[in-house]
Design an enzyme around this catalytic site. Sequence first.
Site, mmCIF file in Angstrom:
data_model
loop_
_atom_site.group_PDB
_atom_site.id
_atom_site.type_symbol
_atom_site.label_atom_id
_atom_site.label_comp_id
_atom_site.label_asym_id
_atom_site.label_seq_id
_atom_site.Cartn_x
_atom_site.Cartn_y
_atom_site.Cartn_z
ATOM 1 N N SER A 115 -9.888 2.350 2.799
ATOM 2 C CA SER A 115 -8.958 3.030 1.902
ATOM 3 C C SER A 115 -8.031 2.074 1.158
ATOM 4 O O SER A 115 -7.388 2.462 0.183
ATOM 5 C CB SER A 115 -8.097 4.008 2.709
ATOM 6 O OG SER A 115 -7.287 3.307 3.641
ATOM 7 N N LYS A 131 0.845 -1.197 0.000
ATOM 8 C CA LYS A 131 0.000 0.000 0.000
ATOM 9 C C LYS A 131 0.880 1.246 0.000
ATOM 10 O O LYS A 131 1.901 1.302 0.700
ATOM 11 C CB LYS A 131 -0.912 -0.024 1.237
ATOM 12 C CG LYS A 131 -1.934 1.108 1.292
ATOM 13 C CD LYS A 131 -2.867 0.948 2.492
ATOM 14 C CE LYS A 131 -3.891 2.077 2.550
ATOM 15 N NZ LYS A 131 -4.852 1.907 3.661
ATOM 16 N N SER A 180 -10.539 0.136 7.134
ATOM 17 C CA SER A 180 -9.909 0.204 5.806
ATOM 18 C C SER A 180 -9.181 -1.055 5.365
ATOM 19 O O SER A 180 -8.662 -1.103 4.255
ATOM 20 C CB SER A 180 -8.942 1.387 5.744
ATOM 21 O OG SER A 180 -9.663 2.594 5.699
#
Length: 494
Positions: A159, A79, A183
Amino acid sequence: MTDLTDLTIAEARKGLADKSFSAVELTEAHSAAIKSANRALNAYVLETPERALEMAKASDARIAKGEAGALEGIPLGIKDLFCTKDVRTTACSHILDRFTPTYESTVTSNLWDAGAVMLGKLNNDEFAMGSSNETSFYGEVINPWRREGSDAPLVPGGSSGGSSAAVAARLCLGATATDTGGSIRQPAAFTGTVGMKPTYGRCSRWGIVAFASSLDQAGPIARTVRDSAILLGAMAGHDPKDATSADLPVPDFEAAVGQGVKGLTIGIPKEYRVEGMAPEIEALWQQGIAWLTEAGATVKDISLPHTKYALPSYYIVAPAEASSNLARYDGVRYGLREPGTDVISMYENTRESGFGAEVKRRVLIGTYVLSAGYYDAYYLKAQKVRTLIKRDFDQAFEGVDAILTPTTPAPAFAAGEKSGDPLEMYLNDIFTVTVNMAGLPGISVPAGLSSEGTPLGLQVIGRAFDEETLFRVGQVIEDAAGPMAKPQDWWSKS
């Protein structure tokens, strides 16, 4: 032989050990898959095929010498919130344009020490602020799943939407993610993957771009419960560089996976039956209860009375911490700088053009609730509510070993469907934010398909630092639900 990109981490680990294929072959298969799919899915914001190949060659050399690490040769996506040395890290924000860290986050450092291979940096909502991965400066991520009979693009959740989409679409064997209010778990539920949010302090936050420091926690997204246990084992550990990191040994999470639930008591919180919840979510929840009962667990109703205050409290605490954390992005030291007539106008111009609408919204809310005259009325009150939420869980765990809830109130929605209504978007986190407010671990496991043919997840919540029980319960759900189907590959044809 199974396509190399279809392997689980456990299967790939065995194949590498048996010399059925090499780490280079495994990496090249994933790099080719990314090349074919990423234009359509936008899961990766930066591909690093050359670095991946170098790391894979080094893994093959270690395997040949009998020096393989726990994740030797396993290709992962990272990420874009995790700082990676000499590799661009932007938190998917324009304000961190071209920022290249000179250091490595502790979590990714742990993964490289275990022998993992980095395929690239994954898309996420800007500064992790979002529930749909539509706020990224690099554009929205598209869910590899589609509704039956429809070509409308769906969101992958946020997210960590790039992480969940990449894992579901076979663009990596597993991915790092972060969870501030859901998330990891919400995008996992939307894409038919397993998302584990560990206890606050289980994984170091050092080198991860901060959103809300008392809520953020790193964790893995993978395709199976066992894979998520393998990944968490490598990611976790005490870190002296992070004052909130727990100085506790890392258990053998993988060993817990097959232990079953016989003798465990599972709590069902009545407050999670919220108004407007889709009937199929309720049906899935009942199915999960039945699976656990059949496997030997005892199920009992519990109450978490302050649940209804969790979402409003979260959306005071998180923006308040965000407004403080994001004050450092001013155009002076790194990232974007927009010129101005003086230093103040330079700050203003940089932040105006560097931050997206959702980030600005949360910074403004956070600044407001921390301002003189409002601090006691909002922020202090929200922190008191947070204490009550934690107390609810503490009391519940006196009589139960884990708690079962749905992960999301509905299946994945279409891109653009909710992005114009922040309140509607925030309601996606209704089942997940309590876990962050209390600092507890939670896992989302795929449990079936919606009437639209898209994935649905069940969430298991555990006591602090008892991730092992979550892996036990999660494996029983995974076994009962059966293997999650693959999304239909439409992206390589587009």
